[in-house]
Structures are given as C-alpha cells and as structure tokens.
Design a protein around this motif. Structure first.
Motif, short mmCIF file in Angstrom:
data_model
loop_
_atom_site.label_atom_id
_atom_site.label_comp_id
_atom_site.label_asym_id
_atom_site.label_seq_id
_atom_site.Cartn_x
_atom_site.Cartn_y
_atom_site.Cartn_z
N PHE B 11 0.87 -1.24 -0.05
CA PHE B 11 -0.06 0.00 0.04
C PHE B 11 0.85 1.25 0.01
N ARG B 416 -1.84 3.59 3.97
CA ARG B 416 -1.77 3.32 5.63
C ARG B 416 -0.75 4.35 6.15
N HIS B 429 -4.76 1.54 7.61
CA HIS B 429 -5.65 2.16 6.60
C HIS B 429 -6.26 3.31 7.06
N LEU B 459 -10.52 -2.21 6.13
CA LEU B 459 -10.55 -1.10 5.23
C LEU B 459 -11.74 -0.23 5.65
#
Lengths: 326, 477
Positions: B11, B416, B429, B459
């Motif tokens: 991420f 993140r 996140h 998420l």
C-alpha cells in the motif's frame, strides 16, 4: 435565552447543590458517630426515614446499617435521590447546555460525575468516609468557583444562582428539621453534654460552626435555629439564600428589587419579607417543625411559578388570544 | 521508539517512502518519535486520551447500565500532508463543489443537464433524496450546498480519489478541532518548529457563512443551530459548534412559526431567527411538509423557507447530489458546467441501474464493494471479498430487486499510516474527510478528519465500525 435552556441550567444547578447536601447530610451522622455511642441502626435509620423513601430502601436492604445506608444514598443508580442519580441528572442537563456554560464548568461537572464511578469509590466511602464525602463537597465548591469566575454574570448565570439558592434554602430547612424531629426524641440526650455534640455536628455539616461561634459563642438549640433560618449573612442560612435568589430573579426579569411584575417575584418577595420581619420567638410559638413545613411549602410554590413563568413552552400569543377569556 | 519492525507492504504509506525512510514532510516527527522511548510515547498517548475524556468527548457504551463512557479512539501520530499535496486537493474540492452547486441550481430550476441528456432524467427523479417540493426555489445567493464533508482516499500510487460527497449533515469537524487542541499539547516543540496550518478559525468562517446567507438584508442577523437533541450521535458536535460560534443551539420544540416567520421560545418571549444551520435531515424538518410523524422538526418551517423569511444550511434537497448513483456523474457535471477536466477523480463505479453494469456486478460480487446509494456511515454495505457466500447471495437478491439503490466499486487499496499500539507501531488504513464551506467564497479547512481503521487489515474507517481518528497536519510550505 431559550426557555428549554433556562430550565436545564436551573435544574443542573439544583441537582449539583442537592448532591452536595446529601453528602452534608451523611457527614452529620459520621460526625455524630465519632462522639456518641449509638447503635449502628439506631443512628442511620433516621436518615432513611427523613428521605421519605423508607419503603424503597426496605425493598433493597434488610437493615439500615451504615454500609447499606451509605450505598443507598450515595451510589444507588435506580434511587432518584442518591448522589449518583443527582449527578447523572445534573450531567444530562449540562450536556444539553454545554454551549451556554464555560468549558471549565462542563469539565468540572464531568469530573464530579466520574468521582463516583472511579474504581474503589465504594470502598473509599466505607473505609475513608470523611475524606470521601469531603471530596464530594469540594467538587461542588470547585464548580461554584468556576461558575463565579469563568462565566459571564448574565441571565444564564442568574438562573443557576436562583436554582442553587432555592435548593439550598430547602436543604438547610430539612437538615434543621431532621435534627428536631429525628434526633431530639432520643430524649436521654436532651440537656446532656451529648445534646451539645449533636448541635455542633449539625452546624459542622452546614459548615456553620465557626461562623456561628463568632456570633453566639455558646451553643443552644434556639440560637442554632435562629442562625440557620434568620442570619442575613451566612451563605447557607435560609434568609440569606432567599435574598440571593431574589436578587438573581430581579436581574433576570429586569425589575427593581422590592417591586414585582410577575407571580414569582411576588411569592418570593412575600416569603422574604416574612423572614425579614419575623424572629425565633415567633418560630417557637408556631413550633419549629410546623414553621419549617410551611417554609418548604412556600419554596415549592415559588419553584412552580418559576416553571410557569420561564420554562413552560407556550404557544404564540396571537394563537392564544382567540380562545382566552380575558 | 524505533520503526525498525514497521512493515510498508504493497500500500501507499503516508509516512514512509521506504523502510525506515520517512517522507520529507514527516521527517521532523520521525526524529522526535525516534528520540523518545516506547514508554514515553505510550505516556503521551495516554495523556492525550485522558485529555479527550476530560473534555467529555465521549459516547455511552451501548447497553451498559452503569453509564460507563468511552472516547472515540484517537492516535497521537498525525497524518502529514505537504503543501503541494494539499494544493491539489484544495483546488480539486473547490472545483467539485462549484459544479455540484451549479447542478443543484439546475435540477431545481431549468433542468438543462437533464434535457441535454448528460444525466438520465429517470435517475434524478427516482432518487429518494430528490425533493420535488424544492423545484423553483432560489436560496439566498443561489447557494445550496453550504457545508460539505468530502471523503477522499489514496490508491497504491498515492493518488487522491473522491469516495463520497457528504452534502446533507456531514459531521466530524468538531473532532478535527478538538484533536488539534490535544495534539498541540502532545507535540508542542513540533508545532513551534513546523509551519502547520491552523484549523481553529473554522467556526469564524462558518459564522460568516451563516451571516452571509441571512435573508434579513442589512439588519443584524440571528443564527442558530437546529439539533435533533441530546440523543443524536453527533450532539456533541452541534453543541461544540454552537459554543464556538456563540449562537443558540435549538431543538424543534424551541421554535414556532408565525406568519411565515420563525421564532425561538425564550424566557422573555419570542425572538426571531433568520438562519438555521440545521443538523436535522430533510425528512424531519417540517411535519407539515415532509414526514408527518417527525417530532424533531418545526411545523411551518418549510413555508417560512419558501417565503424567503429564513435561510437553511444546507438547503433542503441537496441530498440528491450525494446519492451514490448521482455521484458517478459528477465528472460529467464538471465538464458540462465548468468545461474543465476534473482535478480529483472518482473511484471507478458500477451503476446497478444500468443492465450491463448490474450483470458485471453480480458476476464479480466476490471482489467488489457494494453500497446502498442512500446510506452512509458504513451501513448497508457489502465488502465482497470478506463476505460469506451466503451474505453475497442475500445481497445479490437485494440488488436484483432494486437495482437503482445500489452501486459497486472495486476493493480499494487505501493508503496506510503508522498507528501506536501497546506492542509497537503498525500501519493501518486511512481516509480523509476535508470540510468545505461555500459562502461568499469557498473555504476548505486545511486538513480535515483523518479516519483510521484500527482493526488489522480492515478497510472500514467509520467510527461505528471500529474506526478511530488522527490529527491531520497540512504544511504551509
């Protein structure tokens, strides 16, 4: 100021004062306990009787011993007149008027409420009761300091003062009444050194002992009653409380002291002058209990007119006028 | 406390550009954290939590009879945005809200965009939050969407996308202001050293906006906030904003309408109100006009609004623009009204309303996120990848029954950022909700609410689903 907001702020103030007074109530008995060799139940049962909720108490507890009474009057969440319940109601009201009071005041209400919720609070009330109840009284005194020092002395401020002073006048009259009605019949103490101890304890519980001594030196039942009812300067004396309440009421309505426009001002002014021009001899003639009973009745009447005048949600005048007779 | 065990994975990381290598904007904070022991960091974290508790920013734990209360989880490592990153977001948001406001003027007016077939007429007219009662209304200065909280996310390249526009009663701005107050005490030296853009003038801007839209020209205007009451989950915020602006916080029962004028019931009689920042949904505003069973509203309020005697922020009817199916058309609106390309893109969105796209969604339920078009706050949602076959099947039936009510989006690779836990620092996140005020000018509060999904791998950042928040620092240079 919104009627709903005035209502909440007035009641928040009353509930906080009430919480402090319950602590004071309990404190009298704790003082007495140190000095008198009374039986546990013998000493704590009267406190339950004076609440008028003896039935409620009996539904929860077998015996009116110290631990049970303290738990009932302090922590019981489903007893509406416990300190906890008063603080919960005060905080519920405070939540709806957070934008009106200062942040410092809100934080203090919060802190006050969480005092009873912190781990070990209940043990403290049993093992170190004096410190515990002193802490409760202090929390409210601190709140009053913040009210005085961080909030503009406008309409909302005066509604708080009005609520607190009426509550305090009522509570002082009740504490005095308890002494006469509940403690006095233990006739063996009348005229004994213990009698003196009891009256001292009563004065201590209203923080009045030192101020009383400056005025009267020796302790007699008559002077104590005179001091707590008629003293114009002592902050917990009924007469003083009513003068303060009257001042705030006139600041709210904008009329001059000594005059009246509405019913609230008339009722409160009437009660004030009755106290201003009466004395302890007249009280004795009537009987202290009867006198205090009447006083509480007048205070109730005043509270009701306050509700009618300022808080009740009324329709728009134009709509009202159609059906009304005058 | 070091970051040696911190994993970056696939991420985009808001804080690090590589293992143990902070981004330029995060470097001073990285050094400060590295200089403190784990114990010292945890003490700072606890102190911040205690401060929030003391301020009473708490919610009641559901079902707890003892009345115990908790704060919303808060993490003391701020999310930091460089001036360059922020400028793009800010211009993008201004562009977007300008187009949305033109859209609202249009669909409650001449409806050109429908006649030109840029947006299908049926889609708008079938929207639950489309208010035909507002047709032909002209709010002061033609502004409909006064207060907006737009949800942004970043993909694995760090690119910002708009996930949702919240145009009804977006909440959370009070947390931005309170989080900042707490964090100034947590990192005082960093606030001295870094050019962090302030947020505490939000209330001034909001009050200016309310004054600006007042129908009482030239006179002093009386504004108030209308709240559903103390049991509303955002009540703290309503009260907070009233306090910050010094205006009354009113409930429906405090108001009365007479001769199309709105009055408050006060201890001294009835006082006129000119502007209401209402935090009550359209449906509940006026029982004579919308839902007759509403206890929260004010009978006659909409009549006063139609007569131009009171301004409402946001204007009734704005909700149609954050219908999630209408959201899909916002890039087209920007082109249509402004003749510009959108600066901030939408997340790719499938409209179940269109047959072909619906079939695609039904075939790919296990990889998509399906959302109900009229819900928010993480409700009415299916996270396809995590859901069981049974849950997916049940959702498929709902979609088939009411295709207009659903959209789907690919599972996003949200960025993140580091979060402090008892045993160390881990990546979680985040999304970002900036707040936009549309008055005389358009003002975007620098930063906004960074919401963080505290559960590992989760998420979903909504506070109702185990999310927390962070302060957001926007650097001035």
């Amino acid at each position: 100021m919104l009627s709903r907001v005035a209502n909440s702020i007035y009641w928040m103030s009353r509930y906080l004062e009430r919480a402090e007074n319950i602590a004071r109530f309990i404190d009298v008995n704790l003082h007495l306990k140190l000095d008198l060799n009374m039986g546990d139940v013998e000493q704590w049962d009267p406190l339950i009787k004076v609440t008028g909720d003896a039935e409620v108490f009996k539904a929860h507890y077998a015996e009116a011993n110290q631990n049970n009474v303290l738990e009932f009057l302090t922590f019981k969440p489903d007893y509406p007149s416990s300190i906890y319940s008063c603080l919960r109601s005060a905080r519920e009201n405070a939540k709806t008027i957070r934008e009106v009071i200062s942040s410092e005041m809100w934080e203090q209400v919060n802190h006050f409420y969480f005092l009873l919720q912190q781990p070990g609070a209940q043990e403290d009330s049993i093992n170190r009761p004096h410190e515990f109840y002193t802490q409760i009284k202090r929390a409210h005194q601190m709140f009053i300091g913040l009210w005085e020092g961080t909030m503009s002395h406008g309409e909302a401020w005066h509604f708080m003062s009005l609520g607190r002073m009426l509550e305090r006048a009522d509570e002082t009259s009740r504490i005095l009444d308890v002494k006469y009605f509940i403690l006095l019949p233990t006739i063996v103490y009348v005229g004994s050194p213990y009698e003196n101890i009891q009256w001292s304890a009563l004065l201590k519980s209203t923080s009045a002992l030192e101020m009383y001594r400056k005025k009267y030196q020796s302790i007699t039942p008559k002077s104590v009653a005179e001091f707590l009812i008629f003293d114009p300067d002592f902050p917990r004396a009924v007469r003083h409380c009513l003068a303060q309440a009257d001042y705030s009421l006139h600041r709210i309505t904008g009329t001059h002291l000594g005059t009246h426009l509405g019913e609230t001002e008339r009722h409160l002014g009437k009660l004030r002058s009755q106290l201003d021009f009466s004395n302890i001899e007249e009280v004795s003639k009537k009987g202290l209990h009867q006198y205090l009973d009447d006083l509480q009745g007048s205070l109730n009447e005043i509270a009701q007119t306050i509700h009618q005048t300022f808080f009740a949600l009324k329709g728009f005048p134009a709509q009202q006028s159609h059906g009304s007779s005058q | 406390m070091d970051f040696l065990h911190y994993k970056i994975s696939e991420f985009f990381d808001e804080f690090f550009q590589g293992p143990n290598m902070p981004r330029a904007a995060a470097k001073p904070l990285f050094e400060r954290i590295s200089a403190l022991s784990q114990k010292e960091i945890l003490i700072k974290q606890r102190a911040a939590e205690a401060a929030l508790f003391q301020m009473g920013i708490t919610f009641a734990v559901y079902g707890d009879k003892q009345g115990s209360e908790k704060i919303f989880p808060f993490d003391i490592i701020p999310r930091i945005l460089s001036a360059e990153e922020w400028n793009k977001v800010e211009t993008g948001l201004k562009q977007r809200i300008t187009a949305i406001n033109l859209f609202l003027q249009d669909i409650y007016g001449p409806q050109k965009i429908l006649r030109d077939k840029i947006i299908p007429e049926d889609l708008i007219l079938s929207g639950k939050s489309y208010r035909k009662e507002c047709l032909g209304l002209k709010p002061p200065h033609d502004i409909w969407s006064h207060i907006t909280g737009t949800d942004l996310v970043r993909d694995d390249q760090g690119q910002f996308f708009v996930l949702e526009d919240n145009l009804r009663c977006p909440s959370g701005v009070s947390y931005v202001l309170e989080n900042r107050e707490v964090l100034i005490n947590t990192w005082p030296r960093l606030f001295e050293a870094l050019p962090i853009r302030p947020v505490d003038d939000y209330a001034n801007h909001l009050l200016e906006l309310l004054d600006y839209i007042s129908p009482g020209q030239g006179e002093t205007s009386q504004s108030a906030i209308l709240t559903p009451g103390v049991y509303n989950s955002a009540y703290f915020e309503h009260s907070f904003l009233a306090r910050e602006m010094g205006i009354p916080l009113v409930q429906g029962q405090d108001l009365v309408v007479q001769d199309e004028t709105v009055y408050m019931r006060t201890t001294k009689g009835f006082e006129k109100i000119d502007v209401l920042y209402r935090r009550v949904d359209d449906d509940f505003l006026d029982p004579k006009f919308f839902r007759p069973d509403s206890m929260l509203g004010v009978p006659g309020l909409m009549g006063a609004y139609q007569a131009g005697k009171i301004a409402l922020a946001n204007a009734p009817g704005t909700g149609i623009a954050d219908d999630k199916a209408v959201y899909a058309y916002i890039p087209k609106m920007i082109r249509y009204y402004l003749d510009q390309d959108e600066i901030l893109s939408n997340v790719p969105t499938y409209l179940c309303w269109e047959e072909k796209q619906k079939n695609y969604v039904l075939d790919h339920l296990d990889e998509l996120v399906v959302k109900s078009v009229n819900e928010s706050g993480g409700y009415g949602m299916l996270m396809g990848a995590q859901a069981s076959p049974k849950e997916r099947k049940a959702f498929a039936e709902k979609i088939k029954a009411k295709p207009r009510d659903f959209i789907a989006q690919p599972t996003l690779k949200l960025s993140r950022t580091p979060v402090i836990f008892e045993n160390g620092i881990e990546g979680r996140h985040v999304d970002l909700r900036p707040y936009i005020l549309y008055g005389k000018d358009i003002f975007v509060l620098p930063g906004g609410l960074t919401r963080v999904a505290l559960k590992k791998g989760s998420l979903v950042v909504n506070s109702s689903q185990g999310g927390g928040s962070k302060d957001t620092w926007v650097l001035a240079c």
